[in-house]
Design an enzyme around this catalytic site. Sequence first.
Site, PDB file in Angstrom:
ATOM      1  CG  ASP A 149       7.642  19.776  70.438  1.00 29.16           C
ATOM      2  OD1 ASP A 149       7.445  19.966  71.649  1.00 29.16           O
ATOM      3  OD2 ASP A 149       8.499  20.401  69.806  1.00 29.16           O
ATOM      4  CG  ASN A 166      17.568  23.795  63.073  1.00 27.32           C
ATOM      5  OD1 ASN A 166      16.719  24.256  63.837  1.00 27.32           O
ATOM      6  ND2 ASN A 166      17.581  22.533  62.706  1.00 27.32           N
ATOM      7  CG  HIS A 171      13.756  23.385  65.397  1.00 31.84           C
ATOM      8  ND1 HIS A 171      14.894  22.614  65.578  1.00 31.84           N
ATOM      9  CD2 HIS A 171      13.223  23.517  66.641  1.00 31.84           C
ATOM     10  CE1 HIS A 171      15.020  22.315  66.847  1.00 31.84           C
ATOM     11  NE2 HIS A 171      14.027  22.853  67.525  1.00 31.84           N
ATOM     12  CD  GLU A 181      14.615  19.631  63.070  1.00 31.07           C
ATOM     13  OE1 GLU A 181      14.976  20.829  63.012  1.00 31.07           O
ATOM     14  OE2 GLU A 181      15.132  18.809  63.849  1.00 31.07           O
TER      15      GLU A 181
END
Length: 247
Positions: free
Chosen positions: A67, A136, A138, A143
């Site tokens: 990314d 979280n 990811h 996400e």
Amino acid sequence: MRIYKAKDYNEMSRKAANIISAQIIMKPDAVLGLATGSSPIGTYKQLIDWYNKGDLDFSEIRSVNLDEYKGLDASNPQSYAYFMRHNLFDSVNIKLENTNIPNGLETDIEKECTRYNNIIKSLGGIDLQLLGIGNNGHIGFNEPGEAFEKETHCVKLTENTIQANARFFSSIDEVPTHAYSTGIKNIMQARSILLIASGEAKAEAMYQALFGPITPTVPASILQLHNNVSIVADEAALSLIIKKNLI
Ligand code: GLP
């Protein structure tokens, strides 16, 4: 799925680097899927150390990063392109032209995503994908809630991720709100996956990802369906799993 327990960050880094080294030795022109964040820094340091000792050769290695922040150019110290040069590429003999990172400056989203997917395809896919995990759950910048079938796409970062990553910026307002990320589909198509995690803050995400239901609300949970995944995590990151006697 194989889970390798390490006592701390250093041992996690060493074990993870061993797995990556094996890949490089067995296939000197391997395609490595690389990750950023604080988790892989120690792994990259260990690889550099073994390179300096003459044990590793990156001259034929190809790489694709997961990314990049949208809006940051490669010379910005917060960009993942800069991170990769600083933490690995500049210290080993990988050819920069064989390394790939989404172009954060490309404003034509469709063009950039197609370009990046085509790069992965033209390389024949990823041999070993290294992953960290967000608090979280990811992976990359996929996400919670993102469809599992996505390929490279532009992501709106969640508040949780912006806050978690603010530590790398001088103020939270500087954290980009969007990023280009390879998708779950790209990640799942890798021939093997190595997920690393360190620290208590990851314990809940690790439990949900490895032992919870497979659901887009915990993107890493999809890894349960991949047939060649190695997890290397320290005791703090595995603490909830250990407490529940699952390993
Ligand atoms: C970022 C990256 C992820 C990384 C995650 C965790 O959001 N896009 O690839 O896994 O942060 O980062 P850290 O390793 O610093 O906890």
